[in-house]
Design a protein around this motif. Structure first.
Motif, PDB file in Angstrom:
ATOM      1  N   UNK A  45      14.936  45.387  -6.192  1.00 42.13           N
ATOM      2  CA  UNK A  45      14.271  44.720  -7.045  1.00 42.13           C
ATOM      3  C   UNK A  45      13.320  43.910  -6.122  1.00 42.13           C
ATOM      4  N   UNK A  46      13.415  44.215  -4.708  1.00 39.46           N
ATOM      5  CA  UNK A  46      12.490  43.649  -3.696  1.00 39.46           C
ATOM      6  C   UNK A  46      12.710  42.475  -3.367  1.00 39.46           C
ATOM      7  N   UNK A  47      13.918  41.783  -3.272  1.00 37.52           N
ATOM      8  CA  UNK A  47      14.525  40.528  -3.025  1.00 37.52           C
ATOM      9  C   UNK A  47      14.652  40.554  -1.464  1.00 37.52           C
ATOM     10  N   UNK A  48      14.834  41.627  -0.784  1.00 31.84           N
ATOM     11  CA  UNK A  48      14.870  41.712   0.634  1.00 31.84           C
ATOM     12  C   UNK A  48      14.416  42.607   1.274  1.00 31.84           C
ATOM     13  N   UNK A  49      13.608  42.828   2.432  1.00 32.01           N
ATOM     14  CA  UNK A  49      12.684  43.936   2.789  1.00 32.01           C
ATOM     15  C   UNK A  49      13.575  44.641   3.816  1.00 32.01           C
ATOM     16  N   UNK A  50      14.717  45.155   3.609  1.00 32.47           N
ATOM     17  CA  UNK A  50      15.440  45.866   4.600  1.00 32.47           C
ATOM     18  C   UNK A  50      15.905  47.252   3.793  1.00 32.47           C
ATOM     19  N   UNK A  51      16.544  48.025   4.804  1.00 32.59           N
ATOM     20  CA  UNK A  51      16.987  49.419   4.252  1.00 32.59           C
ATOM     21  C   UNK A  51      18.425  49.199   3.801  1.00 32.59           C
ATOM     22  N   UNK A  52      18.765  50.342   3.078  1.00 33.29           N
ATOM     23  CA  UNK A  52      20.242  50.203   2.472  1.00 33.29           C
ATOM     24  C   UNK A  52      21.259  49.945   3.619  1.00 33.29           C
ATOM     25  N   UNK A  53      21.003  50.657   4.615  1.00 25.39           N
ATOM     26  CA  UNK A  53      22.055  50.832   5.473  1.00 25.39           C
ATOM     27  C   UNK A  53      21.950  49.224   6.316  1.00 25.39           C
ATOM     28  N   UNK A  54      20.882  48.645   6.365  1.00 21.79           N
ATOM     29  CA  UNK A  54      20.802  47.161   7.011  1.00 21.79           C
ATOM     30  C   UNK A  54      21.372  46.254   6.057  1.00 21.79           C
ATOM     31  N   UNK A  55      21.150  46.575   4.728  1.00 18.72           N
ATOM     32  CA  UNK A  55      22.033  45.507   3.747  1.00 18.72           C
ATOM     33  C   UNK A  55      23.678  45.723   3.767  1.00 18.72           C
ATOM     34  N   UNK A  56      23.787  47.119   4.068  1.00 19.70           N
ATOM     35  CA  UNK A  56      25.486  47.411   4.164  1.00 19.70           C
ATOM     36  C   UNK A  56      25.990  46.684   5.471  1.00 19.70           C
ATOM     37  N   UNK A  57      25.201  46.548   6.420  1.00 22.85           N
ATOM     38  CA  UNK A  57      25.787  45.816   7.553  1.00 22.85           C
ATOM     39  C   UNK A  57      25.889  44.255   7.238  1.00 22.85           C
ATOM     40  N   UNK A  58      24.832  43.709   6.536  1.00 17.69           N
ATOM     41  CA  UNK A  58      24.948  42.304   6.154  1.00 17.69           C
ATOM     42  C   UNK A  58      26.198  42.136   5.304  1.00 17.69           C
ATOM     43  N   UNK A  59      26.427  42.908   4.364  1.00 20.97           N
ATOM     44  CA  UNK A  59      27.696  42.910   3.391  1.00 20.97           C
ATOM     45  C   UNK A  59      28.891  43.017   4.252  1.00 20.97           C
ATOM     46  N   UNK A  60      28.895  43.918   5.145  1.00 20.89           N
ATOM     47  CA  UNK A  60      30.037  43.995   6.196  1.00 20.89           C
ATOM     48  C   UNK A  60      30.370  42.797   6.954  1.00 20.89           C
ATOM     49  N   UNK A  61      29.363  42.316   7.685  1.00 21.40           N
ATOM     50  CA  UNK A  61      29.557  40.909   8.342  1.00 21.40           C
ATOM     51  C   UNK A  61      29.819  39.844   7.450  1.00 21.40           C
ATOM     52  N   UNK A  62      29.240  39.782   6.480  1.00 19.05           N
ATOM     53  CA  UNK A  62      29.769  38.640   5.538  1.00 19.05           C
ATOM     54  C   UNK A  62      31.160  38.692   4.901  1.00 19.05           C
ATOM     55  N   UNK A  63      31.643  39.899   4.675  1.00 19.23           N
ATOM     56  CA  UNK A  63      33.158  40.081   4.592  1.00 19.23           C
ATOM     57  C   UNK A  63      33.920  39.681   5.642  1.00 19.23           C
ATOM     58  N   UNK A  64      33.691  40.009   6.760  1.00 22.83           N
ATOM     59  CA  UNK A  64      34.437  39.601   8.027  1.00 22.83           C
ATOM     60  C   UNK A  64      34.194  38.242   8.197  1.00 22.83           C
ATOM     61  N   UNK A  65      33.126  37.583   7.737  1.00 26.98           N
ATOM     62  CA  UNK A  65      32.996  36.177   7.883  1.00 26.98           C
ATOM     63  C   UNK A  65      33.773  35.518   7.040  1.00 26.98           C
ATOM     64  N   UNK A  66      33.990  35.871   5.933  1.00 23.50           N
ATOM     65  CA  UNK A  66      34.924  35.166   4.713  1.00 23.50           C
ATOM     66  C   UNK A  66      36.419  35.233   5.367  1.00 23.50           C
ATOM     67  N   UNK A  67      36.913  36.378   5.708  1.00 27.11           N
ATOM     68  CA  UNK A  67      38.207  36.399   6.168  1.00 27.11           C
ATOM     69  C   UNK A  67      38.450  35.781   7.467  1.00 27.11           C
ATOM     70  N   UNK A  68      37.766  35.921   8.478  1.00 31.78           N
ATOM     71  CA  UNK A  68      37.784  35.048   9.550  1.00 31.78           C
ATOM     72  C   UNK A  68      37.628  33.858   9.694  1.00 31.78           C
ATOM     73  N   UNK A  69      36.592  33.430   9.094  1.00 32.55           N
ATOM     74  CA  UNK A  69      36.209  31.931   8.741  1.00 32.55           C
ATOM     75  C   UNK A  69      37.331  31.242   7.872  1.00 32.55           C
ATOM     76  N   UNK A  70      37.438  31.830   6.827  1.00 30.67           N
ATOM     77  CA  UNK A  70      38.436  31.359   5.926  1.00 30.67           C
ATOM     78  C   UNK A  70      39.753  31.080   6.414  1.00 30.67           C
ATOM     79  N   UNK A  71      40.346  32.236   7.309  1.00 26.42           N
ATOM     80  CA  UNK A  71      41.618  31.932   7.868  1.00 26.42           C
ATOM     81  C   UNK A  71      41.726  30.729   8.800  1.00 26.42           C
ATOM     82  N   UNK A  72      40.732  30.731   9.824  1.00 24.41           N
ATOM     83  CA  UNK A  72      40.590  29.874  10.837  1.00 24.41           C
ATOM     84  C   UNK A  72      40.608  28.677  10.250  1.00 24.41           C
TER      85      UNK A  72
END
Length: 296
Positions: A45-72
């Motif tokens: 929809x044009x909400x973020x000017x990045x490629x699909x691969x770059x977005x995949x990186x963001x989602x993956x890092x966010x997932x890791x942040x949820x797990x690591x940050x939430x546990x610690x």
């Protein structure tokens, strides 16, 4: 009072050979998958000017942040701190339970900051993009808590109160300290309680997702969506804590009602208000063309 509904679900959804697949794990999986699909929809929809691969990186890092940050965060603020020198490996035993939303949020923000710098994005443009995705996981996580029969609410005589067999020992202790509940304990074998997990699923999941999604349908000033997220979550969590039983190892921290969850939600309320004020003077973000060179 009629017989309340008993929350006694099997926490195991199904088996794959010797492996047990738990509902709570499926809720996490559903939250991550739902967030990724919504993120890709918003990117297109044009909400973020990045490629699909770059977005995949963001989602993956966010997932890791949820797990690591939430546990610690959980181990630092909710567990017996002696684990640090007595049993440091306890930090990695996530299957024993113990995750904190506030820590997971900090993990996501840290991942978002790192990703934003790598892609030359304004940090709060990233946060504004991610904020409407988070309630998907929040709502499903609270549903997982309900299926597990954990994080229950206080005893109540409201018509929708429910029995939580896992709370039996707490029911007995409560009835001993509050004789007016002895009859209910004898009648039902437990005490009807607020299904606080469902309250949080509705408020933190359904309501927050609906509001943030609708608000973000149109271009909005920077900080607005993030501010709404912080303000709503902080207020909803602070309010539900009044009918939710605090973690037994912590109890109430002051005045017979203040909980750790409320203390940690106050900064979110304050930050949310500050961001909403900042949004009044911030630029309104434009929509990007997905098919522009280098963005697809």
């Amino acid at each position: 009072m009629t017989q309340p509904f008993t929350v006694a679900f099997d926490p195991v959804a199904f088996h794959l050979g010797p492996l047990q697949i738990h509902w709570y794990g499926l809720m996490y999986l559903g939250g991550f998958l739902g967030a990724w699909l919504m993120a890709e929809y918003r990117r297109r929809q044009g909400r973020l000017p990045v490629t699909k691969d770059a977005l995949g990186d963001l989602v993956f890092y966010a997932m890791m942040g949820v797990i690591v940050g939430g546990r610690i965060w959980y181990m630092l603020f909710y567990a017996d701190i002696h684990w640090i020198w007595k049993d440091p490996l306890a930090l990695f035993r996530v299957w024993d339970g113990g995750m904190s939303f506030h820590g997971g949020l900090l993990g996501v923000l840290t991942a978002g900051l790192w990703w934003s710098r790598r892609h030359a994005m304004h940090f709060f443009d990233t946060v504004d993009f991610v904020a409407p995705l988070v309630p998907i996981g929040l709502g499903l996580g609270r549903l997982g808590n309900f299926i597990n029969g954990e994080l229950w609410g206080k005893p109540s005589d409201v018509s929708w109160a429910m029995l939580f067999p896992n709370a039996h020992s707490a029911d007995v202790d409560w009835a001993a300290a509050h004789p007016q509940w002895q009859a209910a304990l004898a009648q039902f074998g437990g005490l009807p309680r607020h299904p606080s997990q469902l309250y949080e699923m509705l408020l933190e999941g359904v309501v927050m997702f609906t509001v943030l999604f609708l608000v973000s349908l149109k271009p909005r000033p920077r900080y607005l969506v993030s501010g709404l997220f912080g303000l709503m979550y902080g207020c909803f969590r602070f309010g539900v804590e009044f009918v939710r039983v605090p973690d037994p190892q912590l109890g109430y921290l002051a005045w017979g009602w203040l909980t750790m969850g409320q203390i940690q939600s106050l900064p979110l309320i304050l930050i949310g208000v500050v961001l909403l004020v900042m949004a009044r003077q911030a630029p309104t973000l434009r929509l990007y063309t997905v098919s522009m060179p280098g963005k697809e």
